[in-house]
Scaffold this motif. Structure first.
Motif, PDB file in Angstrom:
ATOM      1  N   LYS A 168       0.861  -1.186   0.000  1.00  0.00           N
ATOM      2  CA  LYS A 168       0.000   0.000   0.000  1.00  0.00           C
ATOM      3  C   LYS A 168       0.894   1.231   0.000  1.00  0.00           C
ATOM      4  O   LYS A 168       1.989   1.192   0.561  1.00  0.00           O
ATOM      5  CB  LYS A 168      -0.879   0.037   1.249  1.00  0.00           C
ATOM      6  CG  LYS A 168      -2.085  -0.869   1.163  1.00  0.00           C
ATOM      7  CD  LYS A 168      -3.167  -0.454   2.132  1.00  0.00           C
ATOM      8  CE  LYS A 168      -4.433  -1.256   1.883  1.00  0.00           C
ATOM      9  NZ  LYS A 168      -5.574  -0.841   2.648  1.00  0.00           N
TER      10      LYS A 168
ATOM     11  N   LEU B 285      -3.440  -1.183  -9.784  1.00  0.00           N
ATOM     12  CA  LEU B 285      -3.893  -0.478  -8.571  1.00  0.00           C
ATOM     13  C   LEU B 285      -5.407  -0.569  -8.417  1.00  0.00           C
ATOM     14  O   LEU B 285      -6.132  -0.785  -9.387  1.00  0.00           O
ATOM     15  CB  LEU B 285      -3.472   0.991  -8.619  1.00  0.00           C
ATOM     16  CG  LEU B 285      -4.331   1.972  -9.423  1.00  0.00           C
ATOM     17  CD1 LEU B 285      -4.171   3.380  -8.875  1.00  0.00           C
ATOM     18  CD2 LEU B 285      -3.969   1.944 -10.894  1.00  0.00           C
ATOM     19  N   ASP B 286      -5.842  -0.400  -7.162  1.00  0.00           N
ATOM     20  CA  ASP B 286      -7.255  -0.154  -6.880  1.00  0.00           C
ATOM     21  C   ASP B 286      -7.452   1.357  -6.874  1.00  0.00           C
ATOM     22  O   ASP B 286      -6.771   2.070  -6.097  1.00  0.00           O
ATOM     23  CB  ASP B 286      -7.641  -0.700  -5.494  1.00  0.00           C
ATOM     24  CG  ASP B 286      -7.844  -2.218  -5.499  1.00  0.00           C
ATOM     25  OD1 ASP B 286      -8.109  -2.790  -6.576  1.00  0.00           O
ATOM     26  OD2 ASP B 286      -7.726  -2.819  -4.407  1.00  0.00           O
TER      27      ASP B 286
ATOM     28  N   SER C 144      -8.221  -0.227  -1.594  1.00  0.00           N
ATOM     29  CA  SER C 144      -7.768   1.158  -1.399  1.00  0.00           C
ATOM     30  C   SER C 144      -8.738   1.883  -0.474  1.00  0.00           C
ATOM     31  O   SER C 144      -9.935   1.572  -0.457  1.00  0.00           O
ATOM     32  CB  SER C 144      -7.706   1.910  -2.739  1.00  0.00           C
ATOM     33  OG  SER C 144      -6.556   1.551  -3.463  1.00  0.00           O
ATOM     34  N   SER C 145      -8.208   2.895   0.224  1.00  0.00           N
ATOM     35  CA  SER C 145      -9.101   3.706   1.063  1.00  0.00           C
ATOM     36  C   SER C 145      -9.887   4.648   0.163  1.00  0.00           C
ATOM     37  O   SER C 145      -9.526   4.851  -1.002  1.00  0.00           O
ATOM     38  CB  SER C 145      -8.285   4.534   2.063  1.00  0.00           C
ATOM     39  OG  SER C 145      -7.641   5.585   1.377  1.00  0.00           O
TER      40      SER C 145
ATOM     41  N   CYS D 290     -11.110   8.318  -1.144  1.00  0.00           N
ATOM     42  CA  CYS D 290     -10.370   9.564  -1.352  1.00  0.00           C
ATOM     43  C   CYS D 290     -10.771  10.547  -0.248  1.00  0.00           C
ATOM     44  O   CYS D 290     -11.897  10.497   0.243  1.00  0.00           O
ATOM     45  CB  CYS D 290     -10.789  10.111  -2.718  1.00  0.00           C
ATOM     46  SG  CYS D 290      -9.631  11.245  -3.424  1.00  0.00           S
TER      47      CYS D 290
ATOM     48  N   GLU E   3      -5.063   6.025   0.391  1.00  0.00           N
ATOM     49  CA  GLU E   3      -4.121   4.942   0.651  1.00  0.00           C
ATOM     50  C   GLU E   3      -4.343   3.923  -0.464  1.00  0.00           C
ATOM     51  O   GLU E   3      -5.408   3.310  -0.536  1.00  0.00           O
ATOM     52  CB  GLU E   3      -4.486   4.351   2.028  1.00  0.00           C
ATOM     53  CG  GLU E   3      -3.520   3.396   2.612  1.00  0.00           C
ATOM     54  CD  GLU E   3      -2.333   4.090   3.283  1.00  0.00           C
ATOM     55  OE1 GLU E   3      -2.378   5.320   3.519  1.00  0.00           O
ATOM     56  OE2 GLU E   3      -1.365   3.384   3.554  1.00  0.00           O
ATOM     57  N   CYS E   4      -3.362   3.778  -1.333  1.00  0.00           N
ATOM     58  CA  CYS E   4      -3.554   2.983  -2.559  1.00  0.00           C
ATOM     59  C   CYS E   4      -3.071   1.548  -2.380  1.00  0.00           C
ATOM     60  O   CYS E   4      -1.907   1.313  -2.057  1.00  0.00           O
ATOM     61  CB  CYS E   4      -2.784   3.645  -3.697  1.00  0.00           C
ATOM     62  SG  CYS E   4      -2.946   2.759  -5.260  1.00  0.00           S
ATOM     63  N   ALA E   5      -3.964   0.583  -2.629  1.00  0.00           N
ATOM     64  CA  ALA E   5      -3.569  -0.836  -2.646  1.00  0.00           C
ATOM     65  C   ALA E   5      -3.190  -1.201  -4.075  1.00  0.00           C
ATOM     66  O   ALA E   5      -3.875  -0.790  -5.018  1.00  0.00           O
ATOM     67  CB  ALA E   5      -4.735  -1.696  -2.185  1.00  0.00           C
ATOM     68  N   TYR E   6      -2.120  -1.940  -4.225  1.00  0.00           N
ATOM     69  CA  TYR E   6      -1.720  -2.335  -5.581  1.00  0.00           C
ATOM     70  C   TYR E   6      -0.992  -3.666  -5.546  1.00  0.00           C
ATOM     71  O   TYR E   6      -0.499  -4.105  -4.501  1.00  0.00           O
ATOM     72  CB  TYR E   6      -0.844  -1.256  -6.236  1.00  0.00           C
ATOM     73  CG  TYR E   6       0.440  -0.946  -5.499  1.00  0.00           C
ATOM     74  CD1 TYR E   6       0.487   0.029  -4.513  1.00  0.00           C
ATOM     75  CD2 TYR E   6       1.622  -1.646  -5.793  1.00  0.00           C
ATOM     76  CE1 TYR E   6       1.665   0.305  -3.832  1.00  0.00           C
ATOM     77  CE2 TYR E   6       2.806  -1.371  -5.118  1.00  0.00           C
ATOM     78  CZ  TYR E   6       2.820  -0.392  -4.143  1.00  0.00           C
ATOM     79  OH  TYR E   6       3.983  -0.124  -3.463  1.00  0.00           O
TER      80      TYR E   6
ATOM     81  N   ASP F  77     -12.375  -4.052  -9.399  1.00  0.00           N
ATOM     82  CA  ASP F  77     -11.135  -3.630  -8.744  1.00  0.00           C
ATOM     83  C   ASP F  77      -9.958  -4.306  -9.438  1.00  0.00           C
ATOM     84  O   ASP F  77     -10.140  -4.973 -10.468  1.00  0.00           O
ATOM     85  CB  ASP F  77     -11.164  -3.879  -7.219  1.00  0.00           C
ATOM     86  CG  ASP F  77     -11.301  -5.358  -6.861  1.00  0.00           C
ATOM     87  OD1 ASP F  77     -10.814  -6.214  -7.623  1.00  0.00           O
ATOM     88  OD2 ASP F  77     -11.900  -5.662  -5.807  1.00  0.00           O
TER      89      ASP F  77
ATOM     90  N   PRO G 298      -9.187   4.995  -5.988  1.00  0.00           N
ATOM     91  CA  PRO G 298      -9.651   5.428  -4.661  1.00  0.00           C
ATOM     92  C   PRO G 298     -11.050   4.886  -4.332  1.00  0.00           C
ATOM     93  O   PRO G 298     -11.982   5.036  -5.125  1.00  0.00           O
ATOM     94  CB  PRO G 298      -9.670   6.960  -4.776  1.00  0.00           C
ATOM     95  CG  PRO G 298      -8.702   7.270  -5.877  1.00  0.00           C
ATOM     96  CD  PRO G 298      -8.720   6.103  -6.823  1.00  0.00           C
TER      97      PRO G 298
END
Ligand code: MLT
Length: 255
Positions: free
Chosen positions: A3, A51-52, A59-60, A62, A10-13, A31, A54
């Motif tokens: 992340k 990436l996911d 991901s969180s 925005c 907070e970006c999940a990828y 996603d 926002p």
């Protein structure tokens, strides 16, 4: 799963493979997991970053209301996180984001993959339908949308249960805001002729969400673009025909 704190979220990828960077931008209401079938076909050619956006997947949300601007800056900031520029492939709504990115941050884009997407904006009828779905998602949750879309996304009915589950994992607020963002997106057609980087366009011929004609129009506006049309495939070529979709993205490297 890594992340990173990126543009206001907070970006999940996922990151895998080696080679030139390729950022994968998922569509709606999905996603980054939708790209997973491409992994074995891309990892020897690209450093893939999926990436996911926002509020989607892991991901969180925005810090501000989700708009196209926010999604575009999210992708720009993940490119920056890994280097100066990258190939970018966007699916459907992710394609709208990729087109906006290429217009706004051309120096970040080495080449574009446009998968089951279009440059045209919404018609007034489509806009109205989006706002009705957005209200329904917020008031009643995602059941109706998941039932409807899971039956229409893939031309292969066997995919429907997994797609439905994927949609039901999303946040209603993100889905509602993304519908509003798509309704307000601009027409990307005028910018297409200025794309001087490699472009590879992919469309399933059985797509009932975005007509294959939309990809032919983009190809006509970008004469050097490659167009891959896949028979028997609906709106999800990365799931329905992963090898052909990956081949089309790998063509970005040689164009
Ligand atoms: C998508 O797959 O991202 C959406 O269906 C695109 C759209 O609704 O315009």
């Amino acid at each position: 799963m890594p992340k990173a704190r990126l543009f206001r979220f907070e970006c999940a990828y996922d990151v895998y493979g080696s080679g030139a960077p390729l950022v994968l931008v998922h569509g709606f209401p999905l996603d980054r997991s939708i790209w997973e079938p491409l992994r074995p076909h891309l990892e020897a050619y690209f450093r893939v970053i999926a990436l996911d956006l926002p509020g989607f997947g892991e991901s969180s949300v925005c810090d501000e209301k989700l708009t196209f601007d926010c999604m575009t800056q999210a992708v720009e900031s993940i490119i920056q996180h890994f280097g100066e520029s990258a190939y970018v492939a966007g699916h459907s709504m992710g394609g709208y984001v990729a087109l906006a990115l290429a217009r706004r941050f051309p120096a970040r884009v080495r080449g574009l993959g446009l998968v089951s997407t279009q440059a045209l904006p919404d018609t007034p009828e489509r806009k109205a339908a989006r706002y009705a779905s957005a209200a329904q998602a917020q008031e009643q949750g995602l059941g109706e949308l998941a039932a409807n879309m899971s039956a229409r996304l893939s031309a292969n009915p066997q995919h429907a249960p997994a797609i439905k589950e994927l949609i039901l994992r999303q946040r209603p607020i993100t889905i509602a805001e993304a519908l509003g963002a798509m309704a307000e997106r601009p027409n990307s057609t005028p910018g297409l002729a200025g794309f001087h980087f490699p472009v590879s366009i992919v469309h399933g011929l059985e797509d009932v969400l975005i007509a294959p004609e939309r990809s032919r129009e983009m190809k006509a506006a970008i004469p050097h673009a490659a167009l891959t049309e896949i028979p028997g495939v609906g709106h999800l070529p990365m799931l329905e025909a992963p090898e052909q979709t990956a081949l089309a993205l790998r063509a970005l490297l040689v164009n």
